[in-house]
Design a protein around this motif. Structure first.
Motif, PDB file in Angstrom:
ATOM      1  N   THR A  48       0.839  -1.187   0.000  1.00  0.00           N
ATOM      2  CA  THR A  48       0.000   0.000   0.000  1.00  0.00           C
ATOM      3  C   THR A  48       0.878   1.243   0.000  1.00  0.00           C
ATOM      4  O   THR A  48       1.917   1.284   0.667  1.00  0.00           O
ATOM      5  CB  THR A  48      -0.918   0.018   1.236  1.00  0.00           C
ATOM      6  OG1 THR A  48      -0.111  -0.029   2.418  1.00  0.00           O
ATOM      7  CG2 THR A  48      -1.839  -1.178   1.232  1.00  0.00           C
ATOM      8  N   THR A  55     -10.645   7.375  -2.296  1.00  0.00           N
ATOM      9  CA  THR A  55     -10.982   6.116  -2.949  1.00  0.00           C
ATOM     10  C   THR A  55      -9.710   5.402  -3.362  1.00  0.00           C
ATOM     11  O   THR A  55      -8.910   5.945  -4.126  1.00  0.00           O
ATOM     12  CB  THR A  55     -11.858   6.355  -4.195  1.00  0.00           C
ATOM     13  OG1 THR A  55     -13.039   7.070  -3.815  1.00  0.00           O
ATOM     14  CG2 THR A  55     -12.248   5.031  -4.839  1.00  0.00           C
ATOM     15  N   PRO A  56      -9.507   4.175  -2.888  1.00  0.00           N
ATOM     16  CA  PRO A  56      -8.283   3.450  -3.248  1.00  0.00           C
ATOM     17  C   PRO A  56      -8.248   3.111  -4.734  1.00  0.00           C
ATOM     18  O   PRO A  56      -9.288   2.845  -5.352  1.00  0.00           O
ATOM     19  CB  PRO A  56      -8.370   2.182  -2.402  1.00  0.00           C
ATOM     20  CG  PRO A  56      -9.372   2.464  -1.345  1.00  0.00           C
ATOM     21  CD  PRO A  56     -10.335   3.421  -1.938  1.00  0.00           C
ATOM     22  N   TYR A 119     -12.817  -2.709   1.497  1.00  0.00           N
ATOM     23  CA  TYR A 119     -13.224  -1.514   0.762  1.00  0.00           C
ATOM     24  C   TYR A 119     -14.652  -1.651   0.220  1.00  0.00           C
ATOM     25  O   TYR A 119     -15.044  -2.710  -0.270  1.00  0.00           O
ATOM     26  CB  TYR A 119     -12.272  -1.243  -0.398  1.00  0.00           C
ATOM     27  CG  TYR A 119     -10.858  -0.923   0.035  1.00  0.00           C
ATOM     28  CD1 TYR A 119     -10.608   0.085   0.959  1.00  0.00           C
ATOM     29  CD2 TYR A 119      -9.771  -1.630  -0.476  1.00  0.00           C
ATOM     30  CE1 TYR A 119      -9.318   0.387   1.362  1.00  0.00           C
ATOM     31  CE2 TYR A 119      -8.479  -1.334  -0.087  1.00  0.00           C
ATOM     32  CZ  TYR A 119      -8.256  -0.323   0.834  1.00  0.00           C
ATOM     33  OH  TYR A 119      -6.976  -0.038   1.233  1.00  0.00           O
ATOM     34  N   LYS A 120     -15.389  -0.550   0.291  1.00  0.00           N
ATOM     35  CA  LYS A 120     -16.749  -0.518  -0.244  1.00  0.00           C
ATOM     36  C   LYS A 120     -16.789   0.100  -1.648  1.00  0.00           C
ATOM     37  O   LYS A 120     -17.755  -0.097  -2.384  1.00  0.00           O
ATOM     38  CB  LYS A 120     -17.662   0.290   0.686  1.00  0.00           C
ATOM     39  CG  LYS A 120     -17.705  -0.249   2.112  1.00  0.00           C
ATOM     40  CD  LYS A 120     -18.170  -1.707   2.145  1.00  0.00           C
ATOM     41  CE  LYS A 120     -18.225  -2.213   3.585  1.00  0.00           C
ATOM     42  NZ  LYS A 120     -18.598  -3.655   3.649  1.00  0.00           N
ATOM     43  N   VAL A 122     -13.823   1.134  -4.877  1.00  0.00           N
ATOM     44  CA  VAL A 122     -12.451   1.263  -5.354  1.00  0.00           C
ATOM     45  C   VAL A 122     -12.463   1.670  -6.813  1.00  0.00           C
ATOM     46  O   VAL A 122     -13.437   1.451  -7.545  1.00  0.00           O
ATOM     47  CB  VAL A 122     -11.659  -0.060  -5.206  1.00  0.00           C
ATOM     48  CG1 VAL A 122     -11.587  -0.504  -3.763  1.00  0.00           C
ATOM     49  CG2 VAL A 122     -12.247  -1.160  -6.086  1.00  0.00           C
TER      50      VAL A 122
END
Length: 301
Positions: A48, A55-56, A119-120, A122
């Motif tokens: 990471t 937002t990833p 995550y919700k 990406v």
């Protein structure tokens, strides 16, 4: 003020600066520690970078590529504005399991990895084979996948020249690295950009991923060939993608033809197309600074 107190305050000030955003080891692909997370019986390796908020952006890699095959100039540039996650899908690098020989399973495994991170929402950057996975995920999981960048890739049924081009690349005995043939044109300028890319991609000297062997190459080659040669005459997959898409391609991609990107642009409901001059499959590495700016502008919209 005694020397001990001054020392403590100096250390605290330094720590505060680092916490506020000064570059640290995990802000660079070359030095970011490798982490592991388990999902669906697979132990995924990942790294990471960048901010902890926003937002990833999940990066999906090319044929036989590991995390160490990404260009630090691209990854680090993107990480300046958002969280960025690079990972090895099943069986690749330091991730456990057997590499799937089909794009559907690769997509299922990538989804399991993303869900395991919690995550919700990406965004995705899919390069080459990774672009196939990105398309599958975007079409099947619109609530999870936001924006999508498709680089040096093709659509289902778009055809490929993989085996021919790979054969030509590995027959170049005078070339120090097959990526010079695969990712860049034969012009002096493009070849120089290729040498600079390889140098950047070799900068990590410790805890590099294991190289991909024949088993991985055979499985991924089958997945790539079957996917690009399975006709989707009505382009149902592309038409089911409603998210904003940025397509990035070189002017002369010899592996996944440039014309495929034009077809994607015309077919997708909400797409932008960027073509870089005098460039092959790895245009995002040749024009890394311009690509990073373009990608960040797109993701920030």
């Amino acid at each position: 003020m005694n020397k001990y107190l001054k020392s403590v305050l100096l250390m605290a000030a330094t720590f505060s600066i680092v916490e506020a955003g000064t570059a640290s080891a995990q802000d660079k692909l070359e030095t970011a520690p490798t982490k592991f997370i388990e999902a669906s019986g697979i132990k995924f390796s990942y790294r990471t970078l960048g901010k902890s908020t926003g937002t990833p952006l999940i990066l999906l890699q090319h044929f036989t590529g590991t995390m160490d095959y990404w260009d630090p100039a691209v990854v680090n540039g993107l990480a300046k504005e958002r969280p960025v996650i690079v990972f090895n899908n099943t069986g690749v690098g330091s991730t456990s399991g057997k590499t799937p020989d089909n794009v559907a399973q690769m997509s299922t495994d990538a989804l399991a990895f993303i869900n395991a991170l919690g995550y919700k929402k990406v965004d995705l950057l899919g390069f080459s084979l990774g672009g196939f996975i990105a398309q599958e995920l975007a079409a099947e999981h619109p609530d999870l996948i936001g924006k999508v960048i498709l680089a040096g890739t093709s659509y289902q049924g778009g055809g490929d020249h993989l085996m021919q081009v790979l054969g030509e690349a590995f027959s170049q005995k005078d070339s120090p690295d097959p990526r010079l043939w695969l990712f860049f044109t034969h012009s002096p300028e493009s070849q120089q950009a290729g040498r600079e890319f390889i140098k950047r991609a070799s900068a990590r000297t410790q805890n590099r991923d294991p190289e991909s062997g024949k088993d991985i190459a055979d499985a991924q080659a089958k997945a790539l060939i079957v996917w690009t040669n399975t006709n989707d005459p009505e382009n149902k997959l592309l038409k089911s993608i409603t998210q904003p898409v940025l397509i990035v391609q070189g002017s002369n991609d010899t592996m996944l033809g440039t014309e495929s990107s034009v077809t994607m642009f015309k077919t997708l409901k909400n797409a932008q197309l960027v073509l870089f001059p005098d460039s092959n499959h790895g245009s995002i590495f040749q024009y890394h600074d311009t690509f990073v700016k373009t990608a960040n502008d797109f993701l920030n919209q």
